[in-house]
Design a protein around this motif. Structure first.
Motif, short mmCIF file in Angstrom:
data_model
loop_
_atom_site.label_atom_id
_atom_site.label_comp_id
_atom_site.label_asym_id
_atom_site.label_seq_id
_atom_site.Cartn_x
_atom_site.Cartn_y
_atom_site.Cartn_z
N THR A 175 9.19 11.73 -7.77
CA THR A 175 7.46 11.25 -7.98
C THR A 175 7.84 12.24 -9.00
O THR A 175 8.23 12.15 -10.60
CB THR A 175 6.96 11.35 -7.52
OG1 THR A 175 7.19 10.38 -6.29
CG2 THR A 175 5.28 11.23 -7.98
N GLU A 210 -3.02 3.37 -2.02
CA GLU A 210 -3.29 2.81 -3.37
C GLU A 210 -2.65 1.73 -3.07
O GLU A 210 -2.09 1.43 -2.53
CB GLU A 210 -2.95 3.43 -3.94
CG GLU A 210 -3.60 2.52 -5.22
CD GLU A 210 -2.98 2.96 -6.49
OE1 GLU A 210 -2.94 2.87 -7.98
OE2 GLU A 210 -2.00 4.26 -6.84
N ARG A 224 5.51 -3.29 -11.44
CA ARG A 224 3.73 -3.42 -11.35
C ARG A 224 3.82 -4.20 -12.11
O ARG A 224 3.24 -3.97 -12.85
CB ARG A 224 3.68 -1.65 -10.97
CG ARG A 224 2.00 -1.52 -10.42
CD ARG A 224 1.72 0.24 -10.46
NE ARG A 224 0.58 0.19 -9.67
CZ ARG A 224 -0.40 1.21 -9.59
NH1 ARG A 224 0.65 2.61 -9.22
NH2 ARG A 224 -1.04 1.06 -9.15
N ASP A 229 4.75 2.71 -7.28
CA ASP A 229 3.95 3.06 -6.93
C ASP A 229 4.19 4.11 -8.98
O ASP A 229 3.24 4.47 -9.37
CB ASP A 229 2.92 3.94 -6.58
CG ASP A 229 3.37 5.38 -6.03
OD1 ASP A 229 4.81 5.13 -5.87
OD2 ASP A 229 3.49 6.07 -5.48
N ILE A 246 -0.99 -1.85 -4.20
CA ILE A 246 -0.73 -2.04 -5.54
C ILE A 246 0.31 -3.36 -5.77
O ILE A 246 0.36 -3.96 -5.03
CB ILE A 246 0.75 -0.98 -5.45
CG1 ILE A 246 0.39 0.00 -5.94
CG2 ILE A 246 1.51 -1.10 -6.74
CD1 ILE A 246 1.28 1.31 -5.45
N TYR A 303 2.58 -6.17 -7.92
CA TYR A 303 3.35 -5.89 -8.25
C TYR A 303 3.77 -7.68 -8.34
O TYR A 303 3.62 -9.03 -7.61
CB TYR A 303 4.61 -5.32 -7.57
CG TYR A 303 5.33 -5.23 -5.41
CD1 TYR A 303 5.96 -6.52 -5.49
CD2 TYR A 303 4.64 -5.19 -5.17
CE1 TYR A 303 7.12 -6.59 -4.80
CE2 TYR A 303 4.32 -5.66 -3.73
CZ TYR A 303 5.68 -5.99 -3.50
OH TYR A 303 7.08 -6.57 -2.44
N THR A 336 0.69 -1.14 0.00
CA THR A 336 -0.03 0.21 -0.32
C THR A 336 0.29 1.09 0.14
O THR A 336 1.97 1.39 0.53
CB THR A 336 -1.00 0.25 0.84
OG1 THR A 336 -2.06 -1.25 1.10
CG2 THR A 336 -1.84 1.30 1.73
N ILE A 337 0.53 1.85 -0.68
CA ILE A 337 1.55 3.32 -0.99
C ILE A 337 0.58 4.72 -1.06
O ILE A 337 -0.68 4.62 -2.68
CB ILE A 337 2.47 3.43 -2.39
CG1 ILE A 337 3.29 2.31 -2.06
CG2 ILE A 337 3.23 4.81 -2.28
CD1 ILE A 337 4.71 2.07 -3.51
#
Length: 493
Positions: A483, A36, A69, A129, A38, A40, A32-33
């Motif tokens: 990011t 959300e 991912r 993410d 995710i 992978y 969870t990031i």
């Protein structure tokens, strides 16, 4: 150091005597990031690289851990980031276990004071993410080994190291069919010397142009941390970090950013001129410079003047808190240590390194086998770090002038000039004396990049040390800055 070299070479051949084979163990996970969940895929393995002629003879097996991912419709806009640490002689365990991977070691208390209680948790600050990640261990580190009968030292040098790492990048991209993804190289510490060399190598015969270079705790020119006769860059570059350290420990007063700005101004002007003059300084000039340095660094004017105005980092880490019977760390000066005596010239160990070794090693060895399913041959131990008694430097020539210093900054400049789209992110910690932030930034000042190229360089500072991510607020900022940076690469595609 010849005894060390013999021991290392013998251990290498005995520890991996079987013929090298490709290995890959695939597992699936979630993290969870940013709220959300995710999914992978993790791929842990060893990739065998062969000689450069007929590709018939195995030369080396490189250990890697890739996180990809799931459910991504198109990889075209999804960056693929290759990450490595430094040394040389270090595995990628630090970046892997403490920073941007989907799992990280979390300490129960403040790691500055207690690293005995920890656990491996999901990493809410992971970069997964927004990018796929590949952590790489260079030859002889981690589970990476050279082939039986091969000389390990053939890979122990700037150019040889860059070539084998570059070949891995190309091979991994080809095997995973990621040629249309933005490709980013992220190095920390010596990894920031490696990354420009790899970038330059890839633009050569492979003709492989990467899209991004991230330098974490950078030292692209070792002169920036050197105190030898004839160089002043180390003394100039360390001064702002000395000031930040003194402020952190309450030896001087003020606010961080204004204080380091004062230290930078003094370092570039009065102090640099004084160092250039050397013994031509008058007594009154020496007293004035020593007094101002003492005000900024928390040291005594007598110690500063007795050091010929050049207080080495080794003397500083021992002297700053001597009256408290404590030392400060080199890689992160927020850490404090205790020596057996208080009158020595330097500390007995770096507390900012030794206090985190145990958790990193124990966490990774359990994680890679139990969670990632990696099955190593019996006797194949994970080498967190290994000393290289010999490391062949790069012979540099600029404008017909040969320079013996170890630097790869000029290679990065060349790569940026060849590739107008190449973007660079520099991330530094205020409390780092191993690769101090000020020389890292000054290195770019001395590359004389044209304005349109200089705009491709972004600089960020954090209230942390060499391993920026050990300070969780800085890790969060580091992730946020990465990011934003990666989004600019996607927009450029």
């Amino acid at each position: 150091m010849p005894e060390t070299a013999t021991t290392e070479k013998t251990a290498e051949k005995a520890g991996d005597a079987k013929p090298l084979e490709d290995q890959q163990f695939v597992t699936r996970h979630s993290v969870t990031i940013g709220g959300e969940r995710i999914d992978y895929t993790a791929k842990a393995g060893r990739m065998v690289l062969h000689d450069g002629e007929e590709q018939a003879t195995p030369k080396v097996a490189l250990f890697y851990t890739a996180y990809l991912r799931d459910g991504v419709e198109s990889r075209r806009d999804r960056p693929l980031v290759f990450l490595w640490n430094g040394g040389p002689g270090s595995s990628a365990i630090w970046l892997h276990m403490f920073s941007l991977g989907p799992r990280r070691v979390v300490f129960e208390g403040d790691p500055l004071f207690d690293t005995s209680r920890w656990e491996l948790r999901e990493n809410e600050h992971s970069l997964l993410d927004v990018a796929d990640l590949v952590f790489l261990d260079p030859p002889s580190t981690g589970f990476s080994r050279v082939a039986p009968g091969e000389d390990v030292e053939q890979f122990h040098g700037v150019e040889a190291d860059a070539a084998v790492v570059g070949d891995f990048v190309v091979e991994f991209v080809n095997r995973e069919r990621r040629g249309d993804s933005p490709i980013v190289l992220l190095g920390e510490s010596y990894g920031t010397l490696r990354t420009p060399a790899v970038t330059d190598y890839l633009q050569g015969l492979p003709g492989f142009y990467v899209d991004g270079v991230v330098l974490v705790s950078s030292l692209m020119d070792v002169a920036g941390a050197s105190f030898g006769v004839g160089t002043a860059l180390g003394a100039i570059g360390m001064l702002p970090s000395y000031a930040a350290t003194a402020l952190y420990h309450g030896v001087v007063a003020g606010e961080l950013e204004p204080l380091v700005a004062e230290a930078e101004d003094f370092a570039l002007n009065d102090y640099s001129v004084a160092l250039l003059k050397g013994s031509r300084l008058t007594d009154s000039e020496q007293d004035r410079i020593a007094k101002r340095m003492a005000e900024l660094t928390g040291l005594s004017p007598d110690l500063v003047r007795g050091s010929n105005l050049r207080v080495t980092l080794w003397r500083y880490v021992k002297a700053l808190l001597r009256d408290r019977r404590r030392t400060v760390g080199r890689l992160d000066t927020r850490w404090t240590g205790i020596d057996s005596d208080i009158v020595g010239e330097t500390f007995e160990n770096d507390p900012s390194m030794t206090m985190i070794w145990g958790p990193a090693t124990r966490a990774f060895n359990r994680y890679v086998r139990e969670d990632l399913g990696f099955e190593a041959d019996p006797g194949l131990a994970y080498r967190m770090m290994i000393p290289f008694p010999k490391w062949k430097p790069r012979e540099t020539e600029q404008n017909g002038i040969w320079s013996p210093q170890l630097e790869t900054a000029t290679q990065l400049r060349t790569s940026m000039n060849r590739a107008p789209h190449l973007k660079v992110l520099l991330q530094s910690g205020y409390y780092d004396l191993g690769t101090p932030y000020f020389p890292a930034e000054m290195t770019f000042d001395h590359l004389y990049l044209e304005p349109e190229r200089a705009r491709n360089v972004t600089t960020k500072r954090y209230e942390s040390g060499h391993m920026i991510y050990l300070h969780e607020p800085s890790l969060a900022r580091m992730k946020a800055d990465l990011t934003v940076y990666l989004a600019t690469l996607r927009n450029a595609q």
